[in-house]
Scaffold this active site. Structure first.
Site, PDB file in Angstrom:
ATOM      1  N   GLN A 348     -13.658  20.805 111.435  1.00  0.00           N
ATOM      2  CA  GLN A 348     -13.362  20.529 112.835  1.00  0.00           C
ATOM      3  C   GLN A 348     -13.242  21.840 113.584  1.00  0.00           C
ATOM      4  O   GLN A 348     -12.546  22.759 113.134  1.00  0.00           O
ATOM      5  CB  GLN A 348     -12.051  19.751 112.962  1.00  0.00           C
ATOM      6  CG  GLN A 348     -11.825  19.116 114.300  1.00  0.00           C
ATOM      7  CD  GLN A 348     -12.314  17.677 114.348  1.00  0.00           C
ATOM      8  OE1 GLN A 348     -11.800  16.822 113.639  1.00  0.00           O
ATOM      9  NE2 GLN A 348     -13.301  17.404 115.179  1.00  0.00           N
ATOM     10  N   SER A 514      -6.669  21.935 111.014  1.00  0.00           N
ATOM     11  CA  SER A 514      -6.589  20.475 111.065  1.00  0.00           C
ATOM     12  C   SER A 514      -6.871  19.939 109.665  1.00  0.00           C
ATOM     13  O   SER A 514      -7.543  20.593 108.863  1.00  0.00           O
ATOM     14  CB  SER A 514      -7.598  19.878 112.058  1.00  0.00           C
ATOM     15  OG  SER A 514      -8.903  19.907 111.519  1.00  0.00           O
ATOM     16  N   THR A 515      -6.380  18.749 109.387  1.00  0.00           N
ATOM     17  CA  THR A 515      -6.640  18.113 108.092  1.00  0.00           C
ATOM     18  C   THR A 515      -7.824  17.154 108.255  1.00  0.00           C
ATOM     19  O   THR A 515      -7.774  15.993 107.861  1.00  0.00           O
ATOM     20  CB  THR A 515      -5.372  17.404 107.584  1.00  0.00           C
ATOM     21  OG1 THR A 515      -4.277  18.320 107.657  1.00  0.00           O
ATOM     22  CG2 THR A 515      -5.510  16.961 106.134  1.00  0.00           C
ATOM     23  N   HIS A 516      -8.883  17.665 108.863  1.00  0.00           N
ATOM     24  CA  HIS A 516     -10.034  16.835 109.212  1.00  0.00           C
ATOM     25  C   HIS A 516     -11.265  17.278 108.434  1.00  0.00           C
ATOM     26  O   HIS A 516     -12.304  17.585 109.002  1.00  0.00           O
ATOM     27  CB  HIS A 516     -10.287  16.888 110.715  1.00  0.00           C
ATOM     28  CG  HIS A 516      -9.138  16.389 111.534  1.00  0.00           C
ATOM     29  ND1 HIS A 516      -9.030  16.607 112.895  1.00  0.00           N
ATOM     30  CD2 HIS A 516      -8.034  15.670 111.191  1.00  0.00           C
ATOM     31  CE1 HIS A 516      -7.912  16.050 113.349  1.00  0.00           C
ATOM     32  NE2 HIS A 516      -7.297  15.487 112.320  1.00  0.00           N
ATOM     33  N   ASN A 517     -11.140  17.312 107.116  1.00  0.00           N
ATOM     34  CA  ASN A 517     -12.247  17.652 106.231  1.00  0.00           C
ATOM     35  C   ASN A 517     -13.101  16.409 106.014  1.00  0.00           C
ATOM     36  O   ASN A 517     -12.575  15.340 105.700  1.00  0.00           O
ATOM     37  CB  ASN A 517     -11.728  18.146 104.888  1.00  0.00           C
ATOM     38  CG  ASN A 517     -10.605  19.151 105.032  1.00  0.00           C
ATOM     39  OD1 ASN A 517      -9.443  18.779 105.169  1.00  0.00           O
ATOM     40  ND2 ASN A 517     -10.924  20.420 105.016  1.00  0.00           N
TER      41      ASN A 517
END
Length: 587
Positions: A348, A514-517
């Site tokens: 992200q 962000s933890t948006h992997n």
């Protein structure tokens, strides 16, 4: 020592986060015997996350109590294929969960849908701008499913999670007060939107003066008491801070712990097994059918759970790693650009512009649940890219997330990094500052991927997952453009000082972003470039479904959680309505 073999069940679901909890409930309701396996511990939210203990920033945000335990399993990381990957020893850029309920237990509750364009990035870009506008070595592709197909499942998830917001496009008709750029929705949000904050009002006024259309962020922290379809009550958000990185002390944050698990645990067709770390999907001799999974229990014993249907419903990294360890699908190889498992890893893009005031005060601590004001005018392909050097975009927002005392401090340019000068600035500007953030899409590229590390292993002796990722020129140019647009809005507001962060030359895994992997086991219409078909079913092993952020072929600007939840609802219906009636390949 041989693994203990248990009695067969109809379905085994690996992971009990947003996807796993939905899949377990839907398939148990269909009359199937379901076992949910979770490597993390079980909690009792009313006890474990009670006040004041839930507001312990050191325990949760700093010491990662409900996040993945990196001493047992981590990933290795490198920017390019020419580098040696090294293990991530501390959680930095992202924070995968390790608890019943998964990563959503600590999410920020930003429940925004993807744009219709996000599902057809490749074809829509070529249709509008021509083939030459696709960035070099970009592997972004259409999902194989459209927004219109997924819309009923977005709606289902929003009512399950009690999302608060204002429709901007209701059955094709633009509505005042909402996001005019969103895809058409079939009905209004189940709850009203969050209230406008002082900082949000300043941003909205400035954005409107520049021709943008502001609206309130959709939020899955309850804007009023709410009873969901499972007859579970969620309380109203108290704006008490300590939201992201923390479990909710109020029961106001929608997560599996509040929306599904209390009802699921009472279901006669369901059994939960926490502290069960799945290490392999077991296949038959022809490698065409899964026969169950093997997991390591709390005592370190290997246990085999036979099942007719295997659902991988864990985090992006775990889903991809399990496919690689189990031999499901051909591993991706970037030099030849062949293979599918590990392909199209993405992240992200984001950044911020900070505003500092001498004559205005805000209350940054009073927030949470993604309370904020946004514009989508610069997201996706909502604006003309003809004369720009990138594709994609970002939503821009002012958000009141609840500023924790330790790490949530904005400092004006020139502030010392430590000492009395730093302390004076912290005291002066904690209540006199806010940020305009941009949250952008990220395309996938041939050289960005996940594979098994040849050197490092986990506590069970299995190869760690290796990430190869760096910022591409497309995302760097987009970040520069978005930062400048944020600065333009900031100047219109009129602060005494403005701080802008430089666009990074390369990706760093150290600071939190962000933890948006996403990606690694992507869905699509072509088995040569996707691991899964449009129903999230493995092309190679049809009784394995792999659901989560791992299925995204590239990332949109919107946070992924709502789309992950919608995909779970879509896959559950696909299994119930089609697969169970005629087991086998659905495409």
């Amino acid at each position: 020592m041989a693994a203990a073999k248990l009695k067969p069940v109809d379905v085994v679901v690996v992971g009990t986060g947003v996807v796993g909890s939905i899949m377990c409930m839907e398939l148990a309701n269909a009359g199937l015997k379901v076992v949910g396996l979770e490597r993390g511990r079980m909690t009792e939210p009313q006890h474990d996350f009670a006040m004041p203990y839930a507001h312990d920033e050191l325990k949760y945000d700093r010491h990662s109590d409900i996040f993945q335990n990196l001493s047992r399993e981590t990933i290795t990381f490198r920017n390019t294929m020419s580098e040696i990957a090294l293990p991530m020893r501390e959680l930095g850029s992202f924070k995968p969960g390790e608890i019943v309920g998964g990563t959503t237990v600590h999410w920020g509750c930003h429940a925004r849908r993807f744009l219709p364009w996000d599902f057809e990035v490749h074809s829509q870009t070529i249709a509008r701008y021509g083939k030459n506008r696709i960035p070099e070595a970009c592997t972004s592709q259409d999902w194989g499913i459209t927004y219109e197909e997924l819309e009923p499942y977005y709606d289902q998830f929003e009512h399950l999670y009690g999302v608060g917001g204002k429709a901007g496009n209701l059955e094709g008709k633009i509505q005042p007060g909402g996001n005019p750029f969103e895809g058409a929705r079939s009905r209004e949000f189940p709850n009203p939107p969050t209230k406008l904050t002082f900082a949000g009002a300043l941003f909205a006024q400035a954005a409107q003066s520049l021709g943008y259309t502001p609206f309130q962020n959709p939020s899955a922290a309850m804007t009023r008491p709410y009873v969901n379809p499972h007859r579970l009550m969620l309380g109203e958000c108290a704006r008490g801070g300590f939201c992201s990185s923390h479990a909710c002390a109020n029961g106001a944050k929608a997560s599996p712990l509040t929306t599904v698990m209390p009802a699921l645990l009472k279901h006669r067709n369901f059994e939960l097994r926490p502290l069960a770390n799945v290490i392999k999907v077991n296949l038959d001799s022809e490698k065409k059918r899964a026969v169950g999974v093997t997991y390591v229990d709390a005592q370190g014993r290997e246990v085999e759970q036979p099942a007719d249907l295997v659902i991988l419903a864990s985090y992006t990294f775990s889903n991809t790693r399990l496919m690689l360890l189990s031999g499901i699908g051909k591993p991706y190889e970037p030099v030849s650009n062949q293979g599918v498992v590990g392909r199209n890893y993405s992240y992200q893009t984001g950044g911020r512009v900070s505003l500092f005031f001498e004559d205005k005060e805000f209350n940054p601590f009073i927030g949470g649940g993604m309370i904020g004001t946004s514009i989508d005018d610069l997201s996706g392909d909502n604006f003309d890219h003809s004369n720009l050097g990138f594709i994609g975009g970002a939503y821009v927002a002012v958000q009141s997330n609840g500023a924790e005392p330790i790490h949530s401090k904005l400092m004006p340019p020139g502030t010392p990094r430590w000492g009395s000068g730093w302390k004076q600035a912290a005291a002066q500007y904690y209540r006199r500052s806010f940020a305009i953030t941009y949250h952008g899409s990220c395309q996938s590229y041939r050289s960005h991927y996940l594979d098994l590390d040849p050197t490092y292993r986990d506590a069970n002796g299995l190869p760690l997952l290796r990430m190869t990722f760096n910022w591409h020129e497309n995302e760097q140019e987009m970040s520069t453009y978005m930062r400048d647009k944020c600065a333009e809005i900031a100047k219109t507001i009129g602060p005494s000082k403005i701080g802008t962060n430089p666009v990074p030359a390369k990706y760093s895994i150290v600071p939190y972003q962000s933890t948006h992997n996403i990606g690694g086991a992507v869905m699509g219409a072509d088995p040569a470039t996707s691991a899964l078909n449009k129903y999230l079913q493995s092309w190679d092993v049809p009784n394995v479904f792999v659901i989560g952020g791992s299925a995204f072929p590239q990332n949109g600007a919107s946070p992924p959680t709502e789309t992950i939840g919608a995909l779970a609802c879509w896959a559950a219906d696909s299994i119930k309505d089609h697969y169970l009636k005629r087991p086998g390949a659905l495409v």
